[in-house]
Motif scaffolding. Sequence first.
Motif, mmCIF file in Angstrom:
data_model
loop_
_atom_site.group_PDB
_atom_site.id
_atom_site.type_symbol
_atom_site.label_atom_id
_atom_site.label_comp_id
_atom_site.label_asym_id
_atom_site.label_seq_id
_atom_site.Cartn_x
_atom_site.Cartn_y
_atom_site.Cartn_z
ATOM 1 N N SER A 183 0.862 -1.178 0.000
ATOM 2 C CA SER A 183 0.000 0.000 0.000
ATOM 3 C C SER A 183 0.898 1.227 0.000
ATOM 4 O O SER A 183 1.829 1.326 0.792
ATOM 5 C CB SER A 183 -0.926 0.003 1.220
ATOM 6 O OG SER A 183 -0.176 0.052 2.422
ATOM 7 N N GLY A 184 0.612 2.148 -0.913
ATOM 8 C CA GLY A 184 1.426 3.345 -1.044
ATOM 9 C C GLY A 184 1.380 3.862 -2.470
ATOM 10 O O GLY A 184 0.749 3.269 -3.357
ATOM 11 N N GLU A 185 2.050 4.963 -2.695
ATOM 12 C CA GLU A 185 2.072 5.603 -4.008
ATOM 13 C C GLU A 185 3.282 5.123 -4.800
ATOM 14 O O GLU A 185 4.384 5.016 -4.268
ATOM 15 C CB GLU A 185 2.128 7.124 -3.857
ATOM 16 C CG GLU A 185 2.127 7.868 -5.181
ATOM 17 C CD GLU A 185 2.259 9.366 -5.005
ATOM 18 O OE1 GLU A 185 2.264 10.088 -6.018
ATOM 19 O OE2 GLU A 185 2.372 9.808 -3.839
ATOM 20 N N ILE A 186 3.052 4.846 -6.092
ATOM 21 C CA ILE A 186 4.106 4.378 -6.987
ATOM 22 C C ILE A 186 4.183 5.313 -8.180
ATOM 23 O O ILE A 186 3.161 5.625 -8.804
ATOM 24 C CB ILE A 186 3.852 2.933 -7.463
ATOM 25 C CG1 ILE A 186 3.930 1.962 -6.293
ATOM 26 C CG2 ILE A 186 4.856 2.538 -8.537
ATOM 27 C CD1 ILE A 186 3.660 0.523 -6.679
ATOM 28 N N VAL A 187 5.399 5.733 -8.503
ATOM 29 C CA VAL A 187 5.665 6.531 -9.700
ATOM 30 C C VAL A 187 6.689 5.756 -10.515
ATOM 31 O O VAL A 187 7.861 5.676 -10.145
ATOM 32 C CB VAL A 187 6.187 7.935 -9.350
ATOM 33 C CG1 VAL A 187 6.470 8.719 -10.621
ATOM 34 C CG2 VAL A 187 5.186 8.678 -8.478
ATOM 35 N N ALA A 188 6.237 5.159 -11.619
ATOM 36 C CA ALA A 188 7.093 4.322 -12.459
ATOM 37 C C ALA A 188 7.237 4.957 -13.831
ATOM 38 O O ALA A 188 6.271 5.493 -14.385
ATOM 39 C CB ALA A 188 6.524 2.914 -12.584
ATOM 40 N N GLY A 198 -0.977 -11.011 -5.928
ATOM 41 C CA GLY A 198 -0.418 -9.726 -5.535
ATOM 42 C C GLY A 198 -1.516 -8.712 -5.281
ATOM 43 O O GLY A 198 -2.610 -8.787 -5.854
ATOM 44 N N SER A 199 -1.236 -7.735 -4.430
ATOM 45 C CA SER A 199 -2.232 -6.734 -4.062
ATOM 46 C C SER A 199 -1.550 -5.381 -3.935
ATOM 47 O O SER A 199 -0.504 -5.263 -3.294
ATOM 48 C CB SER A 199 -2.909 -7.110 -2.741
ATOM 49 O OG SER A 199 -3.765 -6.072 -2.302
ATOM 50 N N LEU A 200 -2.158 -4.369 -4.549
ATOM 51 C CA LEU A 200 -1.649 -3.005 -4.494
ATOM 52 C C LEU A 200 -2.796 -2.064 -4.185
ATOM 53 O O LEU A 200 -3.827 -2.074 -4.863
ATOM 54 C CB LEU A 200 -0.994 -2.613 -5.818
ATOM 55 C CG LEU A 200 -0.550 -1.153 -5.944
ATOM 56 C CD1 LEU A 200 0.474 -0.800 -4.874
ATOM 57 C CD2 LEU A 200 0.002 -0.872 -7.333
ATOM 58 N N GLU A 201 -2.608 -1.250 -3.170
ATOM 59 C CA GLU A 201 -3.600 -0.256 -2.773
ATOM 60 C C GLU A 201 -2.911 1.099 -2.704
ATOM 61 O O GLU A 201 -2.060 1.327 -1.845
ATOM 62 C CB GLU A 201 -4.210 -0.611 -1.421
ATOM 63 C CG GLU A 201 -5.288 0.363 -0.960
ATOM 64 C CD GLU A 201 -5.897 -0.026 0.366
ATOM 65 O OE1 GLU A 201 -6.731 0.747 0.887
ATOM 66 O OE2 GLU A 201 -5.535 -1.109 0.889
ATOM 67 N N GLY A 202 -3.272 1.984 -3.628
ATOM 68 C CA GLY A 202 -2.657 3.301 -3.665
ATOM 69 C C GLY A 202 -2.678 3.868 -5.068
ATOM 70 O O GLY A 202 -3.141 3.229 -6.023
#
Length: 260
Positions: A183-188, A198-202
Amino acid sequence: MEYAAAKSSICRQCGRSFSPFAPKPGLKLRTREEAPPPESSSIRGRFEDFWKRQRSSIIECFECKRKQQVSGAATSTICPACSAHIDLRDYKITSGFSRTIRTRGDVHLTSRGDLGSSSVVCRSALIEGRLRGNLHCDTATINYSGKIPGRISARHIIVDRKADIHCFRSVRAESVEIRGRMSGEIVAQTMVMIHKRGSLEGDVTARAITVEKGGMFSGQLVIGQVGLTQGELLQEQEPAAATGSESNFPETAPRPLPAT
């Protein structure tokens, strides 16, 4: 006859001092041969040492960015262009650590480690403990469960299957693979891939995102160039056409008045 504990004595004939235990001239003494250094305890250890000495790698200077080839057994080198010192050692952090690290080797943050350095630059990093500092590397593998208040930036980031992390700061990378929970912000800059389970929250900002069957994503998604502003998304509008109230006759140049 001399006392048994005496360390020196005087000759009664010539008056010279001598040691009763000194070896006679011309007498050869036996010397104990030194034992050879102990070999590695296992064949695997000997093979790893041999392979490390044989292999070589290409590194880049921190200052002038010049690349050079070094031996795998080297622990440091000097840049031939700018004469800057380059550290090649590997670091294993098993307790609290707050010093600055800048190496072309690897950094292993164990489960009992606590990394609070303001700047850590390395080739690859394995995070299994608490990260409170700033980490920049080529490849970062996260196998940790808990909160990460530090900042992570890398070319490629892998969130392992057993990982369950919450990042307070934005994670910046060229590509991100998520196999666990995050969980968090991603800048790719290129792509974000969420594998099965897999799990992504943000919030995610990337050029592309891939979610495999069984993966989960929850958050705001921005697909496009990183750093694109809202003004750049709007197309330039052409100026409005002239209204009908304006005269359609061509303008004539002013003529001079005749002389009187």
